[in-house]
Design a protein around this motif. Sequence first.
Motif, PDB file in Angstrom:
ATOM      1  N   ALA A  27       0.940  -1.284   0.189  1.00  0.00           N
ATOM      2  CA  ALA A  27      -0.206  -0.224  -0.203  1.00  0.00           C
ATOM      3  C   ALA A  27       0.652   1.357  -0.105  1.00  0.00           C
ATOM      4  CB  ALA A  27      -0.725   0.106   0.969  1.00  0.00           C
ATOM      5  N   ILE A  28       2.028   0.939   1.056  1.00  0.00           N
ATOM      6  CA  ILE A  28       3.113   2.192   1.006  1.00  0.00           C
ATOM      7  C   ILE A  28       3.652   2.536  -0.387  1.00  0.00           C
ATOM      8  CG2 ILE A  28       4.629   3.515   2.226  1.00  0.00           C
ATOM      9  CD1 ILE A  28       3.985   1.831   4.340  1.00  0.00           C
ATOM     10  N   THR A  29       4.030   1.631  -0.662  1.00  0.00           N
ATOM     11  CA  THR A  29       4.119   1.822  -2.618  1.00  0.00           C
ATOM     12  C   THR A  29       3.618   1.725  -3.246  1.00  0.00           C
ATOM     13  OG1 THR A  29       6.360  -0.487  -1.774  1.00  0.00           O
ATOM     14  CG2 THR A  29       5.435   0.201  -4.039  1.00  0.00           C
ATOM     15  N   VAL A  30       2.226   1.922  -3.630  1.00  0.00           N
ATOM     16  CA  VAL A  30       1.650   1.805  -4.564  1.00  0.00           C
ATOM     17  C   VAL A  30       1.146   3.845  -4.396  1.00  0.00           C
ATOM     18  CG1 VAL A  30      -1.133   2.137  -5.180  1.00  0.00           C
ATOM     19  CG2 VAL A  30       0.730  -0.184  -4.910  1.00  0.00           C
ATOM     20  N   VAL A  31       0.953   4.071  -3.019  1.00  0.00           N
ATOM     21  CA  VAL A  31       0.339   5.454  -2.863  1.00  0.00           C
ATOM     22  C   VAL A  31       2.420   6.478  -3.557  1.00  0.00           C
ATOM     23  CG1 VAL A  31      -0.268   7.401  -0.843  1.00  0.00           C
ATOM     24  CG2 VAL A  31      -1.255   4.946  -1.000  1.00  0.00           C
ATOM     25  N   SER A  32       3.526   5.510  -2.811  1.00  0.00           N
ATOM     26  CA  SER A  32       4.233   6.793  -3.352  1.00  0.00           C
ATOM     27  C   SER A  32       4.905   6.919  -5.114  1.00  0.00           C
ATOM     28  CB  SER A  32       5.319   5.768  -2.544  1.00  0.00           C
ATOM     29  OG  SER A  32       5.716   4.807  -3.230  1.00  0.00           O
ATOM     30  N   LEU A  33       4.135   5.987  -5.430  1.00  0.00           N
ATOM     31  CA  LEU A  33       4.713   6.220  -7.035  1.00  0.00           C
ATOM     32  C   LEU A  33       3.953   7.282  -7.614  1.00  0.00           C
ATOM     33  CD1 LEU A  33       3.464   1.920  -8.027  1.00  0.00           C
ATOM     34  CD2 LEU A  33       5.333   3.704  -8.300  1.00  0.00           C
ATOM     35  N   PHE A  34       2.630   7.409  -6.673  1.00  0.00           N
ATOM     36  CA  PHE A  34       2.390   9.007  -7.291  1.00  0.00           C
ATOM     37  C   PHE A  34       2.827   9.923  -6.692  1.00  0.00           C
ATOM     38  CE2 PHE A  34      -0.765   5.614  -7.708  1.00  0.00           C
ATOM     39  CZ  PHE A  34      -0.988   5.313  -9.105  1.00  0.00           C
ATOM     40  N   ASP A  35       2.602  11.044  -7.042  1.00  0.00           N
ATOM     41  CA  ASP A  35       3.009  12.808  -6.429  1.00  0.00           C
ATOM     42  C   ASP A  35       2.451  12.534  -5.447  1.00  0.00           C
ATOM     43  OD1 ASP A  35       4.807  13.988  -7.960  1.00  0.00           O
ATOM     44  OD2 ASP A  35       3.257  14.159  -9.436  1.00  0.00           O
ATOM     45  N   ARG A  36       3.318  13.097  -4.156  1.00  0.00           N
ATOM     46  CA  ARG A  36       2.102  12.836  -2.602  1.00  0.00           C
ATOM     47  C   ARG A  36       1.201  13.800  -2.407  1.00  0.00           C
ATOM     48  NH1 ARG A  36       4.815  13.147   3.123  1.00  0.00           N
ATOM     49  NH2 ARG A  36       3.027  12.402   4.517  1.00  0.00           N
ATOM     50  N   PRO A  37      -0.374  13.167  -1.946  1.00  0.00           N
ATOM     51  CA  PRO A  37      -1.578  13.622  -2.533  1.00  0.00           C
ATOM     52  C   PRO A  37      -1.311  14.807  -0.965  1.00  0.00           C
ATOM     53  CG  PRO A  37      -2.209  11.914  -1.800  1.00  0.00           C
ATOM     54  CD  PRO A  37      -0.370  12.466  -1.542  1.00  0.00           C
ATOM     55  N   PRO A  38      -2.383  15.806  -0.469  1.00  0.00           N
ATOM     56  CA  PRO A  38      -2.727  16.463   0.400  1.00  0.00           C
ATOM     57  C   PRO A  38      -2.576  15.635   1.607  1.00  0.00           C
ATOM     58  CG  PRO A  38      -4.387  17.054  -1.194  1.00  0.00           C
ATOM     59  CD  PRO A  38      -3.536  16.263  -2.391  1.00  0.00           C
ATOM     60  N   ILE A  39      -2.408  16.062   2.797  1.00  0.00           N
ATOM     61  CA  ILE A  39      -2.121  15.301   3.759  1.00  0.00           C
ATOM     62  C   ILE A  39      -3.568  14.762   3.847  1.00  0.00           C
ATOM     63  CG2 ILE A  39      -2.830  16.782   5.348  1.00  0.00           C
ATOM     64  CD1 ILE A  39      -0.117  14.291   6.183  1.00  0.00           C
ATOM     65  N   LEU A  40      -4.585  14.988   3.745  1.00  0.00           N
ATOM     66  CA  LEU A  40      -6.448  14.617   4.536  1.00  0.00           C
ATOM     67  C   LEU A  40      -6.526  13.212   3.504  1.00  0.00           C
ATOM     68  CD1 LEU A  40      -7.875  17.146   5.642  1.00  0.00           C
ATOM     69  CD2 LEU A  40      -6.813  15.768   6.951  1.00  0.00           C
ATOM     70  N   LEU A  41      -6.333  13.768   2.071  1.00  0.00           N
ATOM     71  CA  LEU A  41      -6.885  12.970   1.233  1.00  0.00           C
ATOM     72  C   LEU A  41      -5.035  11.452   1.361  1.00  0.00           C
ATOM     73  CD1 LEU A  41      -7.819  11.975  -1.872  1.00  0.00           C
ATOM     74  CD2 LEU A  41      -5.943  13.517  -2.914  1.00  0.00           C
ATOM     75  N   GLU A  42      -4.206  11.271   1.327  1.00  0.00           N
ATOM     76  CA  GLU A  42      -3.324  10.422   1.782  1.00  0.00           C
ATOM     77  C   GLU A  42      -4.230   9.803   3.275  1.00  0.00           C
ATOM     78  OE1 GLU A  42       1.610   9.897   2.524  1.00  0.00           O
ATOM     79  OE2 GLU A  42       0.761  11.791   2.359  1.00  0.00           O
ATOM     80  N   LEU A  43      -4.217  10.447   4.130  1.00  0.00           N
ATOM     81  CA  LEU A  43      -4.722   9.720   5.529  1.00  0.00           C
ATOM     82  C   LEU A  43      -6.340   9.029   5.455  1.00  0.00           C
ATOM     83  CD1 LEU A  43      -5.340   9.515   8.239  1.00  0.00           C
ATOM     84  CD2 LEU A  43      -6.579  11.420   8.574  1.00  0.00           C
ATOM     85  N   LEU A  44      -6.849   9.420   4.242  1.00  0.00           N
ATOM     86  CA  LEU A  44      -8.453   8.862   3.185  1.00  0.00           C
ATOM     87  C   LEU A  44      -8.217   7.705   3.099  1.00  0.00           C
ATOM     88  CD1 LEU A  44     -11.453   8.632   3.077  1.00  0.00           C
ATOM     89  CD2 LEU A  44     -10.897   9.906   0.797  1.00  0.00           C
ATOM     90  N   ILE A  45      -6.926   7.139   2.079  1.00  0.00           N
ATOM     91  CA  ILE A  45      -7.012   6.029   0.892  1.00  0.00           C
ATOM     92  C   ILE A  45      -5.842   5.751   2.242  1.00  0.00           C
ATOM     93  CG2 ILE A  45      -4.249   5.927  -0.067  1.00  0.00           C
ATOM     94  CD1 ILE A  45      -4.642   8.595  -1.753  1.00  0.00           C
ATOM     95  N   TYR A  46      -5.008   5.392   3.202  1.00  0.00           N
ATOM     96  CA  TYR A  46      -4.350   4.834   4.289  1.00  0.00           C
ATOM     97  C   TYR A  46      -5.642   4.166   4.980  1.00  0.00           C
ATOM     98  CZ  TYR A  46      -0.052   5.677   3.003  1.00  0.00           C
ATOM     99  OH  TYR A  46       0.833   6.316   2.011  1.00  0.00           O
TER     100      TYR A  46
END
Length: 73
Positions: A27-46
């Motif tokens: 999951a961390i690898t897949v999310v890190s493939l893209f530009d880092r999203p805003p912190i709330l969106l990143e939190l929602l994804i996780y």
Amino acid sequence: MALSYKARRRLAALILLVGLPVYIVVAITVVSLFDRPPILLELLIYVVLGLLWALPFKFVFLGVGQADPEDDA
């Protein structure tokens, strides 16, 4: 064929000790493939990914914390 209580406990332990760390790394690898999203969106994804991993294994975890139903004493 239904799994026995001991088989479900062993499978649940295997999933938690091996499968969950592997899922976290993926999951961390897949999310890190893209530009880092805003912190709330990143939190929602996780949070969503954290809930999705357990859905296929729901039947394994049901009742695992309870006493063995086949145990007489």
